[in-house]
Design a protein around this motif. Structure first.
Motif, short mmCIF file in Angstrom:
data_model
loop_
_atom_site.label_atom_id
_atom_site.label_comp_id
_atom_site.label_asym_id
_atom_site.label_seq_id
_atom_site.Cartn_x
_atom_site.Cartn_y
_atom_site.Cartn_z
N SER A 37 0.68 -23.72 7.93
CA SER A 37 0.90 -22.35 8.41
C SER A 37 0.55 -21.38 7.30
CB SER A 37 2.35 -22.15 8.84
OG SER A 37 2.65 -22.98 9.93
N LEU A 38 -0.14 -20.31 7.69
CA LEU A 38 -0.60 -19.31 6.73
C LEU A 38 -0.07 -17.93 7.09
CD1 LEU A 38 -4.39 -20.19 6.59
CD2 LEU A 38 -2.84 -20.29 4.66
N PHE A 39 0.24 -17.16 6.07
CA PHE A 39 0.46 -15.73 6.24
C PHE A 39 -0.51 -15.04 5.30
CE2 PHE A 39 2.00 -11.69 4.71
CZ PHE A 39 2.19 -11.02 5.91
N ILE A 40 -1.25 -14.08 5.84
CA ILE A 40 -2.19 -13.30 5.04
C ILE A 40 -1.82 -11.84 5.22
CG2 ILE A 40 -4.61 -12.76 4.59
CD1 ILE A 40 -5.19 -15.37 6.32
N GLY A 41 -1.36 -11.22 4.16
CA GLY A 41 -1.04 -9.79 4.20
C GLY A 41 -2.21 -9.01 3.65
N THR A 42 -2.78 -8.11 4.46
CA THR A 42 -3.96 -7.35 4.06
C THR A 42 -3.64 -5.86 3.96
OG1 THR A 42 -4.69 -7.09 6.34
CG2 THR A 42 -5.53 -9.00 5.14
N THR A 43 -4.49 -5.14 3.25
CA THR A 43 -4.37 -3.69 3.15
C THR A 43 -4.93 -3.08 4.43
OG1 THR A 43 -4.63 -3.76 0.75
CG2 THR A 43 -5.03 -1.64 1.81
N ARG A 44 -4.10 -2.30 5.11
CA ARG A 44 -4.58 -1.61 6.31
C ARG A 44 -4.97 -0.18 5.94
NH1 ARG A 44 0.98 -2.16 7.27
NH2 ARG A 44 2.08 -0.18 7.37
N ASN A 45 -5.71 0.47 6.81
CA ASN A 45 -6.25 1.79 6.50
C ASN A 45 -5.33 2.96 6.88
OD1 ASN A 45 -6.47 1.92 9.26
ND2 ASN A 45 -8.69 2.18 9.31
N ASN A 46 -4.10 2.67 7.27
CA ASN A 46 -3.20 3.76 7.68
C ASN A 46 -1.76 3.38 7.41
OD1 ASN A 46 -1.79 2.76 10.37
ND2 ASN A 46 -3.90 2.04 10.37
N PHE A 47 -0.93 4.41 7.22
CA PHE A 47 0.52 4.21 7.07
C PHE A 47 1.18 5.54 7.41
CE2 PHE A 47 4.48 4.30 4.61
CZ PHE A 47 5.09 3.17 5.12
N GLU A 48 2.07 5.51 8.40
CA GLU A 48 2.82 6.69 8.83
C GLU A 48 1.91 7.89 9.06
OE1 GLU A 48 5.99 7.14 5.94
OE2 GLU A 48 7.09 5.47 6.83
N GLY A 49 0.80 7.67 9.75
CA GLY A 49 -0.12 8.75 10.09
C GLY A 49 -1.04 9.20 8.98
N LYS A 50 -0.96 8.56 7.82
CA LYS A 50 -1.82 8.93 6.70
C LYS A 50 -2.93 7.90 6.55
CE LYS A 50 2.20 10.50 4.15
NZ LYS A 50 3.00 10.19 2.96
N LYS A 51 -4.10 8.37 6.11
CA LYS A 51 -5.22 7.46 5.87
C LYS A 51 -5.07 6.83 4.49
CE LYS A 51 -10.17 6.98 5.73
NZ LYS A 51 -11.49 7.60 5.80
N VAL A 52 -4.96 5.52 4.45
CA VAL A 52 -4.82 4.77 3.20
C VAL A 52 -6.22 4.38 2.71
CG1 VAL A 52 -3.92 2.64 2.15
CG2 VAL A 52 -2.55 3.88 3.85
N ILE A 53 -6.46 4.63 1.41
CA ILE A 53 -7.75 4.26 0.82
C ILE A 53 -7.66 2.89 0.15
CG2 ILE A 53 -9.70 5.22 -0.43
CD1 ILE A 53 -7.97 7.60 -1.16
N ARG A 54 -6.51 2.65 -0.50
CA ARG A 54 -6.32 1.38 -1.21
C ARG A 54 -4.84 1.24 -1.58
NH1 ARG A 54 -8.25 4.91 -5.10
NH2 ARG A 54 -7.06 5.00 -7.04
#
Length: 154
Positions: A37-54
């Motif tokens: 079993s694998l879990f892969i946590g990735t950086t998404r491009n948004n958080f609480e309505g804000k655009k995430v760059i990194r």
């Protein structure tokens, strides 16, 4: 691989280079296990309505490794059939879509590995001293927000 040589192992790594799902999953493969079993946590491009760059991660490395070892010991107590555990976390800058954390667990049957991998990520987020800084795009310019996990010793 001779089954006698296939003793349970824990693979813990904190690194600034890109994480590899193939590398982590291969670490836990065992001839006596029917589940990985694998879990892969990735950086998404948004958080609480804000655009995430990194995202950017920093850690108290020696303490983080010690806490991850405790998580592995806890997993083995709760799910004795678990064979191998790999927990790799990236430090430094993690661009959108890239992995921040990869956790892999092998066991003879799926229920144990699925429960163990869920326990690993939940406990890591709650107790391991790794901190995340989010970088957003705003109307004026780029901004950042440090998110410190509530860290406490176990």
């Amino acid at each position: 691989m001779d089954e006698r040589e296939d003793v349970p192992k824990d693979f813990i790594k904190l690194k600034s280079e890109k994480l590899s799902v193939d590398e982590v999953s291969e670490l836990v493969i065992s001839p006596c296990c029917g589940a990985v079993s694998l879990f892969i946590g990735t950086t998404r491009n948004n958080f609480e309505g804000k655009k995430v760059i990194r995202l950017e991660y920093e850690a108290y490395t020696s303490m983080a490794e010690m806490e991850i070892k405790k998580i592995c010991r806890d997993v083995r107590q709760k799910w004795p059939s678990v064979k191998h555990i790999a927990m790799h976390h990236r430090l430094g800058v993690v661009p959108v879509t890239e992995a921040s954390v990869i956790i892999a667990v092998s066991s003879p049957h799926r229920a144990e590995s699925l429960e163990a991998v869920t326990h690993c990520i939940n406990t890591l987020k709650a107790f391991v001293p790794i901190w995340k800084k989010k970088y957003y795009v705003t109307k004026q310019r780029h901004s950042a927000d440090f998110k410190y996990r509530a860290w406490r010793r176990t």
